[in-house]
Design a protein around this motif. Structure first.
Motif, PDB file in Angstrom:
ATOM      1  N   LYS A  80       0.805  -1.227   0.000  1.00  0.00           N
ATOM      2  CA  LYS A  80       0.000   0.000   0.000  1.00  0.00           C
ATOM      3  C   LYS A  80       0.836   1.274   0.000  1.00  0.00           C
ATOM      4  CE  LYS A  80      -3.157  -1.761   3.356  1.00  0.00           C
ATOM      5  NZ  LYS A  80      -3.918  -1.466   4.562  1.00  0.00           N
ATOM      6  N   TRP A  81       2.058   1.167   0.472  1.00  0.00           N
ATOM      7  CA  TRP A  81       2.830   2.380   0.772  1.00  0.00           C
ATOM      8  C   TRP A  81       3.947   2.599  -0.233  1.00  0.00           C
ATOM      9  CZ3 TRP A  81      -0.160   4.950   3.740  1.00  0.00           C
ATOM     10  CH2 TRP A  81      -1.009   4.281   4.615  1.00  0.00           C
ATOM     11  N   GLU A  82       4.241   3.863  -0.459  1.00  0.00           N
ATOM     12  CA  GLU A  82       5.270   4.253  -1.416  1.00  0.00           C
ATOM     13  C   GLU A  82       6.216   5.250  -0.768  1.00  0.00           C
ATOM     14  OE1 GLU A  82       3.372   5.593  -5.013  1.00  0.00           O
ATOM     15  OE2 GLU A  82       2.010   3.889  -5.017  1.00  0.00           O
ATOM     16  N   CYS A  83       7.336   5.466  -1.435  1.00  0.00           N
ATOM     17  CA  CYS A  83       8.303   6.435  -0.940  1.00  0.00           C
ATOM     18  C   CYS A  83       9.072   7.038  -2.104  1.00  0.00           C
ATOM     19  CB  CYS A  83       9.267   5.786   0.049  1.00  0.00           C
ATOM     20  SG  CYS A  83      10.249   4.454  -0.662  1.00  0.00           S
ATOM     21  N   VAL A  84       9.570   8.238  -1.906  1.00  0.00           N
ATOM     22  CA  VAL A  84      10.462   8.872  -2.865  1.00  0.00           C
ATOM     23  C   VAL A  84      11.887   8.681  -2.363  1.00  0.00           C
ATOM     24  CG1 VAL A  84       8.790  10.597  -3.671  1.00  0.00           C
ATOM     25  CG2 VAL A  84      10.264  11.126  -1.709  1.00  0.00           C
ATOM     26  N   THR A  85      12.853   8.955  -3.215  1.00  0.00           N
ATOM     27  CA  THR A  85      14.257   8.942  -2.810  1.00  0.00           C
ATOM     28  C   THR A  85      14.766  10.372  -2.855  1.00  0.00           C
ATOM     29  OG1 THR A  85      14.559   6.710  -3.666  1.00  0.00           O
ATOM     30  CG2 THR A  85      16.559   8.008  -3.308  1.00  0.00           C
ATOM     31  N   VAL A  86      15.467  10.766  -1.802  1.00  0.00           N
ATOM     32  CA  VAL A  86      15.974  12.135  -1.700  1.00  0.00           C
ATOM     33  C   VAL A  86      17.463  12.127  -1.382  1.00  0.00           C
ATOM     34  CG1 VAL A  86      13.740  13.104  -1.005  1.00  0.00           C
ATOM     35  CG2 VAL A  86      15.343  12.342   0.760  1.00  0.00           C
ATOM     36  N   LYS A  87      18.130  13.199  -1.822  1.00  0.00           N
ATOM     37  CA  LYS A  87      19.540  13.380  -1.452  1.00  0.00           C
ATOM     38  C   LYS A  87      19.707  14.753  -0.812  1.00  0.00           C
ATOM     39  CE  LYS A  87      21.461  15.514  -5.595  1.00  0.00           C
ATOM     40  NZ  LYS A  87      22.559  15.509  -6.535  1.00  0.00           N
ATOM     41  N   ALA A  88      20.680  14.851   0.073  1.00  0.00           N
ATOM     42  CA  ALA A  88      20.977  16.118   0.738  1.00  0.00           C
ATOM     43  C   ALA A  88      21.544  17.102  -0.268  1.00  0.00           C
ATOM     44  CB  ALA A  88      21.970  15.898   1.877  1.00  0.00           C
ATOM     45  N   VAL A  89      21.089  18.346  -0.169  1.00  0.00           N
ATOM     46  CA  VAL A  89      21.575  19.410  -1.049  1.00  0.00           C
ATOM     47  C   VAL A  89      22.410  20.408  -0.261  1.00  0.00           C
ATOM     48  CG1 VAL A  89      20.875  21.353  -2.530  1.00  0.00           C
ATOM     49  CG2 VAL A  89      19.623  19.195  -2.636  1.00  0.00           C
ATOM     50  N   GLU A  90      21.845  20.876   0.858  1.00  0.00           N
ATOM     51  CA  GLU A  90      22.527  21.933   1.605  1.00  0.00           C
ATOM     52  C   GLU A  90      21.978  22.015   3.025  1.00  0.00           C
ATOM     53  OE1 GLU A  90      23.679  26.626   0.794  1.00  0.00           O
ATOM     54  OE2 GLU A  90      22.181  25.656  -0.458  1.00  0.00           O
ATOM     55  N   SER A  91      22.869  22.284   3.960  1.00  0.00           N
ATOM     56  CA  SER A  91      22.450  22.534   5.339  1.00  0.00           C
ATOM     57  C   SER A  91      21.976  23.970   5.461  1.00  0.00           C
ATOM     58  CB  SER A  91      23.611  22.329   6.304  1.00  0.00           C
ATOM     59  OG  SER A  91      24.059  21.000   6.285  1.00  0.00           O
ATOM     60  N   LEU A  92      21.024  24.196   6.334  1.00  0.00           N
ATOM     61  CA  LEU A  92      20.642  25.573   6.641  1.00  0.00           C
ATOM     62  C   LEU A  92      21.666  26.113   7.636  1.00  0.00           C
ATOM     63  CD1 LEU A  92      16.767  25.285   7.064  1.00  0.00           C
ATOM     64  CD2 LEU A  92      18.024  26.290   5.156  1.00  0.00           C
ATOM     65  N   PRO A  93      22.259  27.276   7.360  1.00  0.00           N
ATOM     66  CA  PRO A  93      23.237  27.840   8.298  1.00  0.00           C
ATOM     67  C   PRO A  93      22.668  28.011   9.703  1.00  0.00           C
ATOM     68  CG  PRO A  93      23.341  28.994   6.210  1.00  0.00           C
ATOM     69  CD  PRO A  93      22.150  28.085   6.141  1.00  0.00           C
ATOM     70  N   ARG A  94      21.381  28.370   9.767  1.00  0.00           N
ATOM     71  CA  ARG A  94      20.686  28.492  11.054  1.00  0.00           C
ATOM     72  C   ARG A  94      19.431  27.622  10.988  1.00  0.00           C
ATOM     73  NH1 ARG A  94      21.513  33.886   9.670  1.00  0.00           N
ATOM     74  NH2 ARG A  94      19.334  34.082   9.072  1.00  0.00           N
ATOM     75  N   PRO A  95      19.285  26.642  11.857  1.00  0.00           N
ATOM     76  CA  PRO A  95      18.040  25.870  11.874  1.00  0.00           C
ATOM     77  C   PRO A  95      16.842  26.794  12.075  1.00  0.00           C
ATOM     78  CG  PRO A  95      19.692  24.804  13.240  1.00  0.00           C
ATOM     79  CD  PRO A  95      20.247  26.151  12.863  1.00  0.00           C
ATOM     80  N   VAL A  96      15.757  26.486  11.388  1.00  0.00           N
ATOM     81  CA  VAL A  96      14.532  27.282  11.514  1.00  0.00           C
ATOM     82  C   VAL A  96      13.562  26.478  12.371  1.00  0.00           C
ATOM     83  CG1 VAL A  96      12.641  28.418  10.298  1.00  0.00           C
ATOM     84  CG2 VAL A  96      14.937  28.360   9.271  1.00  0.00           C
ATOM     85  N   THR A  97      13.391  26.919  13.599  1.00  0.00           N
ATOM     86  CA  THR A  97      12.586  26.179  14.567  1.00  0.00           C
ATOM     87  C   THR A  97      11.094  26.371  14.319  1.00  0.00           C
ATOM     88  OG1 THR A  97      12.492  28.010  16.133  1.00  0.00           O
ATOM     89  CG2 THR A  97      14.377  26.474  16.337  1.00  0.00           C
ATOM     90  N   LEU A  98      10.327  25.439  14.850  1.00  0.00           N
ATOM     91  CA  LEU A  98       8.872  25.556  14.794  1.00  0.00           C
ATOM     92  C   LEU A  98       8.436  26.845  15.489  1.00  0.00           C
ATOM     93  CD1 LEU A  98       6.055  24.457  14.166  1.00  0.00           C
ATOM     94  CD2 LEU A  98       6.209  23.095  16.273  1.00  0.00           C
ATOM     95  N   ALA A  99       9.084  27.181  16.597  1.00  0.00           N
ATOM     96  CA  ALA A  99       8.752  28.422  17.316  1.00  0.00           C
ATOM     97  C   ALA A  99       8.965  29.639  16.422  1.00  0.00           C
ATOM     98  CB  ALA A  99       9.589  28.535  18.590  1.00  0.00           C
ATOM     99  N   ALA A 100      10.069  29.654  15.659  1.00  0.00           N
ATOM    100  CA  ALA A 100      10.338  30.778  14.752  1.00  0.00           C
ATOM    101  C   ALA A 100       9.287  30.847  13.653  1.00  0.00           C
ATOM    102  CB  ALA A 100      11.736  30.649  14.154  1.00  0.00           C
ATOM    103  N   VAL A 101       8.882  29.690  13.131  1.00  0.00           N
ATOM    104  CA  VAL A 101       7.839  29.669  12.103  1.00  0.00           C
ATOM    105  C   VAL A 101       6.543  30.235  12.670  1.00  0.00           C
ATOM    106  CG1 VAL A 101       6.388  28.131  10.702  1.00  0.00           C
ATOM    107  CG2 VAL A 101       8.862  27.783  10.775  1.00  0.00           C
ATOM    108  N   LYS A 102       6.175  29.808  13.876  1.00  0.00           N
ATOM    109  CA  LYS A 102       4.937  30.284  14.491  1.00  0.00           C
ATOM    110  C   LYS A 102       4.975  31.778  14.800  1.00  0.00           C
ATOM    111  CE  LYS A 102       3.337  25.980  16.573  1.00  0.00           C
ATOM    112  NZ  LYS A 102       3.029  25.291  17.842  1.00  0.00           N
ATOM    113  N   GLU A 103       6.182  32.319  15.014  1.00  0.00           N
ATOM    114  CA  GLU A 103       6.326  33.752  15.316  1.00  0.00           C
ATOM    115  C   GLU A 103       6.334  34.621  14.063  1.00  0.00           C
ATOM    116  OE1 GLU A 103       9.934  33.941  17.573  1.00  0.00           O
ATOM    117  OE2 GLU A 103       9.045  32.955  19.322  1.00  0.00           O
TER     118      GLU A 103
END
Length: 138
Positions: A80-103
């Protein structure tokens, strides 16, 4: 091109694990939600997604690229289940927290805020730009 957000618990699969896979990438296995599976079916090679650490960090920490479209999930015995394949492209210099998104008022309608538990989420182009800027890219 479309934009997405993929959640992973760092104790199961972390950004460092994803980066270590290099250009071969990794299948995004284990998704057992119909809505999330259907979103992966909409993904195309070349689409980009934020890699989001759920549970402990609750932050976008990197960017991955879809390198293979949805295919049967090798960890699923039901078919029933499927998945995609992904590769890393780039790190974010500063993680973007859920709190920052909500603000951030411009992100108040983001799926990350509205459908907190969904492990695969769409991201609008405007939301993508705002999160990139917040994370120190652009």
């Amino acid at each position: 091109m479309k934009y997405w957000l993929l959640k992973s618990e760092p104790s199961d699969w972390s950004w460092d694990d994803q980066v270590a896979k290099g250009d071969e990438g990794e299948a995004w296995t284990g998704v057992r939600n119909y809505q999330a599976r259907n979103m992966m079916r909409q993904m195309s090679v070349g689409d980009l997604a934020f890699f989001y650490h759920s549970q402990s960090d609750k932050a976008c920490v990197g960017i991955v690229e879809v390198i293979a479209p949805a295919a049967p999930d090798p960890t699923d015995e039901t078919g029933k289940w499927e998945c995609v394949t992904v590769k890393a492209v780039e790190s974010l210099p500063r993680p973007v927290t859920l709190a920052a998104v909500k603000e951030t008022p411009e992100l108040s309608e983001m799926s990350l805020v509205k459908t907190v538990r969904l492990s695969v989420q769409p991201v609008t182009e405007n939301e993508w730009r705002i999160v990139l800027r917040t994370g120190g890219l652009t």
